[in-house]
Design a protein around this motif. Structure first.
Motif, PDB file in Angstrom:
ATOM      1  N   PHE B  84       0.829  -1.198   0.000  1.00 37.11           N
ATOM      2  CA  PHE B  84       0.000   0.000   0.000  1.00 37.11           C
ATOM      3  C   PHE B  84       0.867   1.253   0.000  1.00 37.11           C
ATOM      4  N   TRP B  85       1.891   1.272   0.860  1.00 43.59           N
ATOM      5  CA  TRP B  85       2.753   2.465   0.917  1.00 43.59           C
ATOM      6  C   TRP B  85       3.529   2.652  -0.369  1.00 43.59           C
ATOM      7  N   LYS B  86       3.906   1.568  -0.980  1.00 41.85           N
ATOM      8  CA  LYS B  86       4.579   1.667  -2.274  1.00 41.85           C
ATOM      9  C   LYS B  86       3.648   2.317  -3.299  1.00 41.85           C
ATOM     10  N   SER B  87       2.374   1.888  -3.280  1.00 42.04           N
ATOM     11  CA  SER B  87       1.412   2.475  -4.208  1.00 42.04           C
ATOM     12  C   SER B  87       1.176   3.944  -3.901  1.00 42.04           C
ATOM     13  N   VAL B  88       1.166   4.298  -2.622  1.00 39.24           N
ATOM     14  CA  VAL B  88       1.012   5.705  -2.248  1.00 39.24           C
ATOM     15  C   VAL B  88       2.163   6.521  -2.832  1.00 39.24           C
ATOM     16  N   ARG B  89       3.387   5.981  -2.695  1.00 36.86           N
ATOM     17  CA  ARG B  89       4.548   6.696  -3.251  1.00 36.86           C
ATOM     18  C   ARG B  89       4.408   6.869  -4.761  1.00 36.86           C
ATOM     19  N   ILE B  90       4.032   5.801  -5.432  1.00 36.56           N
ATOM     20  CA  ILE B  90       3.877   5.875  -6.894  1.00 36.56           C
ATOM     21  C   ILE B  90       2.820   6.915  -7.267  1.00 36.56           C
ATOM     22  N   SER B  91       1.653   6.823  -6.613  1.00 40.93           N
ATOM     23  CA  SER B  91       0.555   7.741  -6.928  1.00 40.93           C
ATOM     24  C   SER B  91       0.909   9.184  -6.619  1.00 40.93           C
ATOM     25  N   LEU B  92       1.585   9.393  -5.478  1.00 43.16           N
ATOM     26  CA  LEU B  92       1.975  10.753  -5.112  1.00 43.16           C
ATOM     27  C   LEU B  92       2.906  11.331  -6.164  1.00 43.16           C
ATOM     28  N   THR B  93       3.903  10.541  -6.550  1.00 48.27           N
ATOM     29  CA  THR B  93       4.837  11.014  -7.565  1.00 48.27           C
ATOM     30  C   THR B  93       4.090  11.362  -8.845  1.00 48.27           C
ATOM     31  N   VAL B  94       3.209  10.450  -9.265  1.00 47.24           N
ATOM     32  CA  VAL B  94       2.453  10.681 -10.493  1.00 47.24           C
ATOM     33  C   VAL B  94       1.611  11.946 -10.376  1.00 47.24           C
ATOM     34  N   SER B  95       0.931  12.117  -9.235  1.00 51.50           N
ATOM     35  CA  SER B  95       0.065  13.288  -9.084  1.00 51.50           C
ATOM     36  C   SER B  95       0.875  14.572  -9.108  1.00 51.50           C
ATOM     37  N   VAL B  96       1.994  14.584  -8.380  1.00 51.72           N
ATOM     38  CA  VAL B  96       2.804  15.806  -8.325  1.00 51.72           C
ATOM     39  C   VAL B  96       3.367  16.137  -9.710  1.00 51.72           C
ATOM     40  N   VAL B  97       3.916  15.122 -10.371  1.00 50.78           N
ATOM     41  CA  VAL B  97       4.490  15.363 -11.702  1.00 50.78           C
ATOM     42  C   VAL B  97       3.412  15.845 -12.667  1.00 50.78           C
ATOM     43  N   SER B  98       2.233  15.197 -12.625  1.00 52.35           N
ATOM     44  CA  SER B  98       1.164  15.604 -13.545  1.00 52.35           C
ATOM     45  C   SER B  98       0.748  17.044 -13.297  1.00 52.35           C
ATOM     46  N   VAL B  99       0.619  17.411 -12.020  1.00 57.44           N
ATOM     47  CA  VAL B  99       0.199  18.774 -11.725  1.00 57.44           C
ATOM     48  C   VAL B  99       1.273  19.765 -12.191  1.00 57.44           C
ATOM     49  N   LEU B 100       2.547  19.438 -11.946  1.00 58.51           N
ATOM     50  CA  LEU B 100       3.631  20.336 -12.362  1.00 58.51           C
ATOM     51  C   LEU B 100       3.661  20.511 -13.881  1.00 58.51           C
ATOM     52  N   LEU B 101       3.392  19.421 -14.599  1.00 67.54           N
ATOM     53  CA  LEU B 101       3.375  19.506 -16.060  1.00 67.54           C
ATOM     54  C   LEU B 101       2.147  20.251 -16.556  1.00 67.54           C
ATOM     55  N   ALA B 102       1.018  20.005 -15.896  1.00 64.54           N
ATOM     56  CA  ALA B 102      -0.237  20.556 -16.403  1.00 64.54           C
ATOM     57  C   ALA B 102      -0.402  22.036 -16.071  1.00 64.54           C
ATOM     58  N   TYR B 103       0.229  22.485 -14.980  1.00 65.07           N
ATOM     59  CA  TYR B 103      -0.004  23.870 -14.566  1.00 65.07           C
ATOM     60  C   TYR B 103       0.390  24.889 -15.642  1.00 65.07           C
ATOM     61  N   PRO B 104       1.627  24.800 -16.166  1.00 76.07           N
ATOM     62  CA  PRO B 104       1.987  25.778 -17.193  1.00 76.07           C
ATOM     63  C   PRO B 104       1.072  25.712 -18.410  1.00 76.07           C
ATOM     64  N   ILE B 105       0.617  24.489 -18.730  1.00 75.79           N
ATOM     65  CA  ILE B 105      -0.287  24.339 -19.867  1.00 75.79           C
ATOM     66  C   ILE B 105      -1.602  25.056 -19.593  1.00 75.79           C
ATOM     67  N   ALA B 106      -2.165  24.794 -18.413  1.00 74.36           N
ATOM     68  CA  ALA B 106      -3.431  25.422 -18.050  1.00 74.36           C
ATOM     69  C   ALA B 106      -3.262  26.944 -17.990  1.00 74.36           C
ATOM     70  N   PHE B 107      -2.131  27.391 -17.444  1.00 70.15           N
ATOM     71  CA  PHE B 107      -1.850  28.823 -17.339  1.00 70.15           C
ATOM     72  C   PHE B 107      -1.795  29.450 -18.731  1.00 70.15           C
ATOM     73  N   PHE B 108      -1.067  28.795 -19.617  1.00 68.31           N
ATOM     74  CA  PHE B 108      -0.950  29.290 -20.982  1.00 68.31           C
ATOM     75  C   PHE B 108      -2.323  29.378 -21.646  1.00 68.31           C
ATOM     76  N   LEU B 109      -3.122  28.308 -21.500  1.00 65.64           N
ATOM     77  CA  LEU B 109      -4.424  28.283 -22.169  1.00 65.64           C
ATOM     78  C   LEU B 109      -5.365  29.334 -21.592  1.00 65.64           C
ATOM     79  N   ALA B 110      -5.357  29.479 -20.262  1.00 65.49           N
ATOM     80  CA  ALA B 110      -6.334  30.370 -19.633  1.00 65.49           C
ATOM     81  C   ALA B 110      -5.929  31.834 -19.760  1.00 65.49           C
ATOM     82  N   LEU B 111      -4.641  32.119 -19.625  1.00 66.96           N
ATOM     83  CA  LEU B 111      -4.231  33.520 -19.561  1.00 66.96           C
ATOM     84  C   LEU B 111      -3.359  33.970 -20.730  1.00 66.96           C
ATOM     85  N   GLY B 112      -2.749  33.015 -21.426  1.00 63.93           N
ATOM     86  CA  GLY B 112      -1.845  33.395 -22.513  1.00 63.93           C
ATOM     87  C   GLY B 112      -2.520  33.339 -23.866  1.00 63.93           C
TER      88      GLY B 112
END
Lengths: 278, 305
Positions: B84-112
Motif C-alpha cells: 500500500f505504501w509503495k502504491s502511495v509513493r507511486i501515486s503521489l509522484t504521479v500526481s505531483v508530476v502531472s500537476v507540475l506539467l499541467a499547470y503551465p499548460i493550463a496557465f498558458f491556455l487560460a491567460l496566454g
C-alpha cells in the motif's frame, strides 16, 4: 491592460505547450504508423506499407463481435445514465430540499472510488444475489460510473437557463411535463448529447470494472486485453485501435463543435428576447 | 419509467405552490430513480464488502467465520500494507508530476492564449478520450526491447542490440511514466477552469500597485488557483492509487501495485475475505481524502464550460 506574462514568458509557454502536444501524440502517431507496417511485431525499423491488418480485422468475427457488444453495452448504459442524470440534475438545480448536500455528494461519489474497489464490490453483490455475470451486469456497473459525469455536464447547462422561461410556460397553462418537453428539454439538448457521448466513450473503453463482472460474451476492451498476450495478434489489435481512436476523436470533435454552435445560437436567441422561445 | 417521472414534479409545483412538504415529496419522487440506482448498485455492494471483510458473509469454504482476523493480519505488518505504501509513493509522484506539467499548460491556455484557447484545450483533452488500453500499449512500443528508445540507442551504438535499458519497461518507472501520461490531460482541466474564472481585474490591480509579473503570479494568481490544483491532485491520486491495469501491462513484478493485489485476491489468488479487507481499506483512504479535499471538488471544478 495587464498581461500576465512577458513576451519571452509567453514564447516559453508556447514552446512548452508544443512539446507537451508532441509528448501526448507521439504514442498515438506510433500506433498509426505500425498499423500500416507489414512487420509482424511493432518494432523498428519499419518494413513496408500494408493494408493487410485492416483487411484481416474485417474478417475477424470475434473482434467485430466484441466491438458490437461494446457498442450495445455503451448505448444501453449511457441511455440509462443520461436519463437518470437528467432527473438528478433538474432537482439539484431547480429545487431546494432537506438533505440536498448529502444527495449531491452521493450522486458524485462514484468519481472518488477506485475502479478496482467498485469492481469487486459489484462482483460480490452479484454473487450474493446469485445473478449470473453477463453484459447486463457490466451495463449496470457502467451506469454507476457514468452517472456523475452526466450530472456534471447537465448541471451547469441547466443553471444557465432562465427559470423565467419555465415559469412563463406554466403561467401560460402548460403542464409540468409539457413545460419540460417544450422548454427545458430543447434548451438542454446540447448538454444531453455531450453527456451521452461522454458516457458512451467511458463505457466503450472501460476495462477495469468490466473485467470483474463480465460473463462469457466479451466487450471490446476485454477482448483487446486478452489478445495482448498473443504477439501475432498485435498488428490487428493496433489497426482496430487506430480505427476506434479515429472514430472517437471525430465523434467527440463533431459533438463539441455542434454543441458550441448550438450554444452560440441559444445565446443569441436568449439575448434577442426569451419571448421568442415560447 | 425514467422518462415519465419528470412530469410529476413540475406538476406538483404547479398545484399553486403547495406546501414545503409536497415540494420535498416531489423532489424525492424525481430523485428516487438515480438515488436508488446508486444505493442498490453502489452503496449496498460496498456494505456487502464490509460484511465480507469481517466474515459476516461468506460464499466459499476457505473464509473465516465472523472475526476481525482479516483486518488484524492486514495491519500486523502484512506484505499488503507495505505494498500500500509503495502504491502511495507511486501515486503521489504521479500526481505531483502531472500537476507540475499541467499547470503551465493550463496557465498558458487560460491567460496566454487568446481566441483559440478552447481549440488548444481540446487538443490536450482529446487523447484522454481515446482508448486507455491502447495508449498504454503504445508505450510498450516505445519502451520495449526493440522499441523506439532502445533502437535509437542501438543505432547510435550507445548500447549493443540485445542489451536494452533494463528499467525502461516492466519497472516502477514505467508505471509512473505511463500513469502520468494517461492522467495529465485530465489534470489540466480543473486548473484551467480555476485560472479561467479568475477575476482579471485583481491581476491588473496588483500590477497597478507596482507588483511585478512574478509577484503578481505568486501573490495573486497562484493562490487563487490552489482550489483547482487541489481538485486536480485528488482526481489523479484517487484513480491511480487503486490502479491495476497499467501495472499489469507495463509494470512487471517490480511495478506490482496495491490494486493488483486486490484484483489477484478476487482472481487467481481467490481469497475474497482478505481482498475485501484490502478493498475496504483503500476505500476508507480515498473517502477520507475526498472528505478533506471535498470543498475543492466543486461541480464546476471539473465541468469545463
Amino acid at each position: 491592460m495587464f498581461t500576465p506574462t512577458s513576451k519571452n514568458g509567453l514564447r516559453a509557454l508556447k514552446v512548452f505547450y508544443g512539446l507537451f502536444v508532441v509528448f501526448l501524440y507521439t504514442p498515438i502517431v506510433l500506433l498509426l504508423l505500425f498499423s500500416f507496417n507489414s512487420g509482424q511485431t511493432p518494432v523498428f525499423p519499419l518494413k513496408s506499407f500494408t493494408l493487410r491488418w485492416y483487411r484481416e480485422l474485417l474478417a475477424n468475427h470475434e473482434l467485430l463481435g466484441a466491438l458490437r457488444t461494446s457498442a450495445e453495452v455503451a448505448a444501453g448504459s449511457s441511455a440509462v445514465a443520461v436519463s437518470l442524470g437528467i432527473l438528478a440534475a433538474i432537482v439539484l438545480v431547480r429545487r431546494r430540499f432537506f438533505g440536498k448536500g448529502a444527495v449531491s455528494a452521493l450522486l458524485i461519489s462514484p468519481l472518488v472510488v477506485p475502479y478496482v474497489v467498485f469492481g469487486i464490490s459489484l462482483l460480490i453483490l452479484f454473487q450474493a444475489l446469485s445473478i449470473p455475470l453477463s453484459i447486463i451486469t457490466v451495463m449496470i456497473g457502467h451506469v454507476v460510473l457514468s452517472l456523475p459525469y452526466t450530472i456534471l455536464v447537465l448541471v451547469p447547462r441547466l443553471e444557465r437557463i432562465d427559470v423565467a422561461l419555465e415559469e412563463a410556460a406554466k403561467d401560460l397553462g402548460a403542464s409540468g411535463w409539457r413545460t419540460f418537453r417544450s422548454i427545458t428539454l430543447p434548451l438542454i439538448l446540447p448538454a444531453i448529447v455531450s453527456a451521452f457521448m461522454i458516457a458512451f466513450t467511458l463505457s466503450f473503453d472501460e476495462y477495469a470494472v468490466a473485467s470483474f463482472v463480465i460473463g462469457r460474451q466479451v466487450t471490446y476492451p476485454i477482448y483487446l486485453f486478452s489478445q495482448l498476450r498473443f504477439p501475432s495478434r498485435l498488428p490487428q489489435v493496433i489497426a482496430v485501435a487506430v480505427l476506434v481512436m479515429t472514430a472517437s476523436i471525430l465523434v467527440i470533435l463533431g459533438t463539441e463543435i455542434g454543441r458550441r454552435m448550438a450554444e452560440r445560437k441559444l445565446g443569441a436567441e436568449l439575448e434577442s428576447g426569451p419571448a421568442g422561445q415560447l | 419509467m425514467a422518462v415519465a417521472t419528470p412530469s410529476e414534479a413540475p406538476a406538483a409545483a404547479d398545484a399553486a405552490r403547495p406546501g414545503r412538504f409536497r415540494s420535498w415529496l416531489a423532489a424525492v419522487g424525481i430523485l428516487s430513480p438515480p438515488v436508488s440506482w446508486l444505493v442498490l448498485f453502489f452503496l449496498v455492494p460496498i456494505g456487502i464488502v464490509a460484511a465480507y471483510s469481517v466474515g459476516a458473509l461468506s460464499f466459499f469454504p476457505g473464509d473465516q467465520a465472523l472475526s476481525l482476523g482479516g483486518w488484524e493480519r492486514f495491519f500486523r505488518g502484512s506484505i499488503y500494507l507495505s505494498l500500500f505504501w509503495k502504491s502511495v509513493r507511486i501515486s503521489l509522484t504521479v500526481s505531483v508530476v502531472s500537476v507540475l506539467l499541467a499547470y503551465p499548460i493550463a496557465f498558458f491556455l487560460a491567460l496566454g492564449a487568446k481566441k483559440r484557447k478552447y481549440v488548444l484545450l481540446l487538443v490536450i483533452i482529446a487523447p484522454f478520450l481515446t482508448s486507455y488500453l491502447l495508449r498504454v500499449l503504445a508505450f510498450k512500443v516505445i519502451l520495449g526491447d526493440e522499441g523506439l528508445i532502445n533502437t535509437f540507442f542501438y543505432s547510435l551504438h550507445m548500447r549493443s542490440p540485445g542489451h536494452p535499458i533494463p528499467w525502461l519497461l516492466y519497472s516502477q518507472f514505467t508505471v509512473m511514466l505511463v500513469l502520468a501520461y494517461v492522467w495529465v490531460p485530465f489534470v489540466a482541466l480543473p486548473i484551467f477552469v480555476a485560472l479561467e474564472n479568475l477575476d482579471q481585474s485583481l491581476l491588473e490591480g496588483a500590477s497597478d500597485l507596482g507588483a511585478s509579473r512574478w509577484q503578481t503570479f505568486w501573490r495573486v494568481t497562484f493562490p487563487l488557483s490552489v482550489p483547482g490544483v487541489m481538485a486536480a491532485f485528488v482526481f489523479v491520486f484517487i484513480p491511480t492509487i487503486g490502479e491495476f491495469v497499467t501495472p499489469l501491462l507495463v509494470g512487471g513484478t517490480r511495478g506490482f501495485m496495491y490494486g493488483n493485489a486486490i484484483a489477484d485476491l478476487f482472481g487467481p489468488g481467490f481469497d475474497w475475505q482478505t481482498g475485501s479487507v484490502l478493498a475496504l481499506f483503500l476505500l476508507a483512504v480515498t473517502a477520507a481524502l475526498a472528505l478533506v479535499f471535498g470543498r475543492f471538488l466543486q461541480i464546476r471544478s471539473v465541468a469545463a464550460e
